[in-house]
Write an enzyme that holds these catalytic residues in place. Sequence first.
Site, short mmCIF file in Angstrom:
data_model
loop_
_atom_site.label_atom_id
_atom_site.label_comp_id
_atom_site.label_asym_id
_atom_site.label_seq_id
_atom_site.Cartn_x
_atom_site.Cartn_y
_atom_site.Cartn_z
N CYS A 8 8.03 -14.89 7.95
CA CYS A 8 7.24 -15.92 8.39
C CYS A 8 5.95 -15.30 8.81
O CYS A 8 5.75 -13.76 8.48
CB CYS A 8 7.63 -16.65 9.52
SG CYS A 8 8.03 -15.87 11.10
N ASN A 11 6.70 -13.31 12.85
CA ASN A 11 8.26 -12.70 12.75
C ASN A 11 8.34 -12.86 14.56
O ASN A 11 9.17 -12.13 15.15
CB ASN A 11 8.46 -11.34 12.68
CG ASN A 11 9.88 -10.91 12.73
OD1 ASN A 11 9.84 -9.70 12.87
ND2 ASN A 11 10.55 -11.68 12.15
N CYS A 13 8.84 -16.64 15.66
CA CYS A 13 9.40 -18.33 15.68
C CYS A 13 10.39 -18.48 14.70
O CYS A 13 11.45 -18.39 14.82
CB CYS A 13 8.33 -19.15 15.67
SG CYS A 13 7.05 -19.01 17.08
N ARG A 14 9.91 -18.64 13.28
CA ARG A 14 10.63 -19.09 12.29
C ARG A 14 11.73 -18.10 11.70
O ARG A 14 12.82 -18.22 11.64
CB ARG A 14 9.84 -19.81 11.42
CG ARG A 14 9.25 -20.89 11.76
CD ARG A 14 8.05 -21.31 10.67
NE ARG A 14 7.15 -20.60 10.44
CZ ARG A 14 6.08 -20.47 9.56
NH1 ARG A 14 6.19 -21.40 8.91
NH2 ARG A 14 4.81 -19.53 9.49
N SER A 15 11.41 -17.09 11.41
CA SER A 15 11.93 -16.03 10.79
C SER A 15 13.13 -15.34 11.54
O SER A 15 14.35 -15.22 11.16
CB SER A 15 11.13 -14.94 10.04
OG SER A 15 10.45 -14.13 10.91
N ASP A 123 5.29 -24.36 11.31
CA ASP A 123 5.41 -23.34 12.46
C ASP A 123 5.33 -23.85 13.89
O ASP A 123 4.53 -24.30 14.15
CB ASP A 123 4.15 -22.37 12.28
CG ASP A 123 4.40 -21.01 13.05
OD1 ASP A 123 5.01 -21.07 14.01
OD2 ASP A 123 3.39 -20.08 12.83
#
Length: 155
Positions: A8, A11, A13-15, A123
Site C-alpha cells: 500500500c 505500510n 494500514c492496508r498492507s 485507505d
Amino acid sequence: MIRVLFVCLGNICRSPMAEGVFRKMIHDERLENLIEVDSAGTSDWHIGKSPHKGTLSKLAEFKVSADGMVGRQLTVKDAGDFDYIIGMDAENIRNIHNLFGDHDHQRVLRFLDLTSHQKDVPDPYFTGDFQETYDLVLEGCQSLLELIKKEELSK
C-alpha cells in the site's frame, strides 16, 4: 516456498492488515511451511513504524496478530524475491510497475481484482473506516489463498 507481498502507500494500514489476516489464514490451514507473507509501502513515510492504531485495533478485535510488523519501503529487489505482489489500489500498482521498471513482475495484481468487487481498497488512514477495509481485506485474502492453492499447491 511461495512468497506473497502486500503493498500500500505507507505500510501502516492496508498492507499490514492484509499481511496479518493472510498470515492467520496460512496458519489456520497449516500452510506456514509452503507460503510466506510480508508487506511494504511505496512511500518512505513510515519506515520502522508500527501499524496504525486503527489497524492494530481491528486486528486485535479479530484475534489477528501484528507481532513483528514494522513499516518498510518496497524495493526493486522485491520483484525477484516475491511470487505474488499485491497492490491495494491502482495507484500502488502504477508505483510498483514504475519502481520495478525492467524488473517487471508477472504477478503484480490489484488486490480486489481477485474478488467480485474489482475496485480499490479504500485507505482507512484517510477514510477512518477500518471495518470496511478489514472486510475487503478478508475477502481478498480468501480469494488469494484459493488462487494460490489452485495454481501453486495443487501441482
